[in-house]
Design an enzyme around this catalytic site. Structure first.
Site, PDB file in Angstrom:
ATOM      1  N   ASN A 150       0.804  -1.216   0.000  1.00 27.71           N
ATOM      2  CA  ASN A 150       0.000   0.000   0.000  1.00 27.71           C
ATOM      3  C   ASN A 150       0.844   1.276   0.000  1.00 27.71           C
ATOM      4  O   ASN A 150       0.396   2.318  -0.477  1.00 27.71           O
ATOM      5  CB  ASN A 150      -0.908  -0.007   1.235  1.00 27.71           C
ATOM      6  CG  ASN A 150      -1.458   1.357   1.570  1.00 27.71           C
ATOM      7  OD1 ASN A 150      -2.412   1.821   0.971  1.00 27.71           O
ATOM      8  ND2 ASN A 150      -0.863   2.028   2.561  1.00 27.71           N
TER       9      ASN A 150
ATOM     10  N   LYS B 105       2.619   3.990 -11.386  1.00 32.65           N
ATOM     11  CA  LYS B 105       1.336   3.289 -11.306  1.00 32.65           C
ATOM     12  C   LYS B 105       1.096   2.436 -12.553  1.00 32.65           C
ATOM     13  O   LYS B 105       0.529   1.332 -12.450  1.00 32.65           O
ATOM     14  CB  LYS B 105       0.196   4.288 -11.098  1.00 32.65           C
ATOM     15  CG  LYS B 105       0.297   5.064  -9.784  1.00 32.65           C
ATOM     16  CD  LYS B 105       0.475   4.143  -8.578  1.00 32.65           C
ATOM     17  CE  LYS B 105       0.554   4.898  -7.263  1.00 32.65           C
ATOM     18  NZ  LYS B 105       0.721   3.997  -6.103  1.00 32.65           N
TER      19      LYS B 105
ATOM     20  N   TYR C  33       4.737   9.862 -11.048  1.00 34.17           N
ATOM     21  CA  TYR C  33       3.695   9.112 -10.341  1.00 34.17           C
ATOM     22  C   TYR C  33       2.941   8.208 -11.316  1.00 34.17           C
ATOM     23  O   TYR C  33       2.727   7.017 -11.053  1.00 34.17           O
ATOM     24  CB  TYR C  33       2.733  10.091  -9.672  1.00 34.17           C
ATOM     25  CG  TYR C  33       1.627   9.442  -8.865  1.00 34.17           C
ATOM     26  CD1 TYR C  33       1.858   8.999  -7.573  1.00 34.17           C
ATOM     27  CD2 TYR C  33       0.346   9.298  -9.405  1.00 34.17           C
ATOM     28  CE1 TYR C  33       0.841   8.414  -6.827  1.00 34.17           C
ATOM     29  CE2 TYR C  33      -0.673   8.711  -8.664  1.00 34.17           C
ATOM     30  CZ  TYR C  33      -0.422   8.272  -7.383  1.00 34.17           C
ATOM     31  OH  TYR C  33      -1.427   7.686  -6.656  1.00 34.17           O
TER      32      TYR C  33
END
Length: 342
Positions: A159, A228, A224
């Site tokens: 996470n 992802k 980012y």
């Protein structure tokens, strides 16, 4: 599957009868032309419904490694151990709360102390290990301590993540390296630590938290978006290796794609202002955590999309539509900064 068969049979029957033979009762006010129109819509609508339904069946079958049923009997939640990275606060802390609510013992790996939101009762089922997940030595020491204290984990939830707000030309090298180390490289470290035990027992669940940015690159957050999108590839590759290299399709894999969620990332001034400007809906971390743990308790693999359902299909749209979608998000992330370190 039964519904799909019934829809197919119904569509076949409709093709064999005349519109006038449709039975709607003797008091029906439908004219011949209306009956014909209704017949046409049913004749073509039911097969389309059957196709969509059959596609959903195939998707669930594929997510379950081409097996029709999942054996849940091996899972005893009060005996399971879960590892949650970045579990001290934010989405991670909400996930920990959901897990312990099911009686699962949880090991939290984080560099910051546990949130004060954990009750005394919850703390009895969790252990905190201060750990820099970008350090393989630190991670190995924490993993050894977890195995000694709690036993071998059967659930791994990657996470932990950070967000930056820099353009490609402005981002400092250290911020760029930290982004990739935390958001994606650390997944190799945690999986290498905990997957071997899962393979030996032919049981486990590995979950990674990605983002809708997996499908749409954002100006001002290119690093980012890259991490992802990389996590999506990691999830797909891990699933393939479990099936074809380790012959262990019993291990579940899940990747989660939340939309903007209330967290340290969305609270950053460089991002919060942009979200307000476009009127973006921000998810609550509790809702994301609930969906994640529900997937684990159901012993299911797959993708969880917490946002517009079209998101994974964006890359299949015409280029001009893709570009319009990216343009609409171009000014969400502005300014300079990072959430690293807290």
């Amino acid at each position: 599957m039964i519904r799909c068969v019934l829809l197919t049979l119904a569509s076949i029957v409709l093709r064999l009868i005349n519109p006038e033979n449709l039975l709607f009762g003797e008091h029906s006010n439908l004219s011949t032309s209306q009956l014909a129109a209704l017949h046409w819509y049913l004749k073509w609508g039911l097969p389309l419904w059957a196709i969509v339904d059959f596609n959903s069946v195939l998707n669930r079958w594929a997510e379950n490694r081409w097996r029709w049923a999942t054996d849940k009997s091996d899972w005893d939640w009060k005996s399971e151990v879960a590892v949650v990275t970045g579990g001290s606060a934010g989405i991670g802390a909400c996930v920990v709360k959901e897990l312990v609510a099911h009686g699962i013992r949880v090991a939290v790996l984080d560099i910051i102390p546990l949130s004060e939101s954990f009750t005394t009762k919850e703390q009895h089922l969790l252990r905190y290990y201060k750990c820099n997940i970008t350090s393989r030595d630190d991670l190995h020491r924490a993993a050894e301590a977890i195995r000694s204290d709690l036993g071998s984990p059967s659930i791994l939830i990657n996470n932990a993540g950070i967000g930056n707000a820099y353009t490609i030309l402005a981002i400092p090298q250290e911020s760029l390296r930290m982004m990739f180390e935390i958001n994606i490289v650390s997944h190799w470290g945690t999986v290498q630590e905990f997957l071997p035990d899962m393979i030996a027992k032919k049981k486990g669940h590995i979950m990674g938290v990605a983002s809708l940015a997996s499908f749409v690159a954002l100006a001002g957050a290119v690093d980012y978006s890259c991490t992802k999108a990389g996590l999506l590839a990691f999830h797909e590759g891990l699933t393939q290796e479990l099936k074809h290299r380790y012959k262990c399709p019993q291990i579940q894999t899940t990747i989660v794609h939340p939309n903007w969620t209330r967290s340290a990332i969305t609270s950053h001034p460089a991002i919060a202002a942009g979200l307000k400007r476009i009127g973006a809906k921000v998810l609550e971390p509790e809702d994301v955590a609930e969906a994640m743990v529900k997937q684990i308790i159901a012993v299911k693999s797959g993708q969880i999309i917490l946002g517009p359902s079209i998101s994974p299909k964006i890359r299949a749209l015409p280029l001009w539509l893709q570009e319009l979608i990216r343009d609409s998000q171009a000014n969400v992330v502005t300014g300079d900064g990072s959430t690293a370190g807290g």
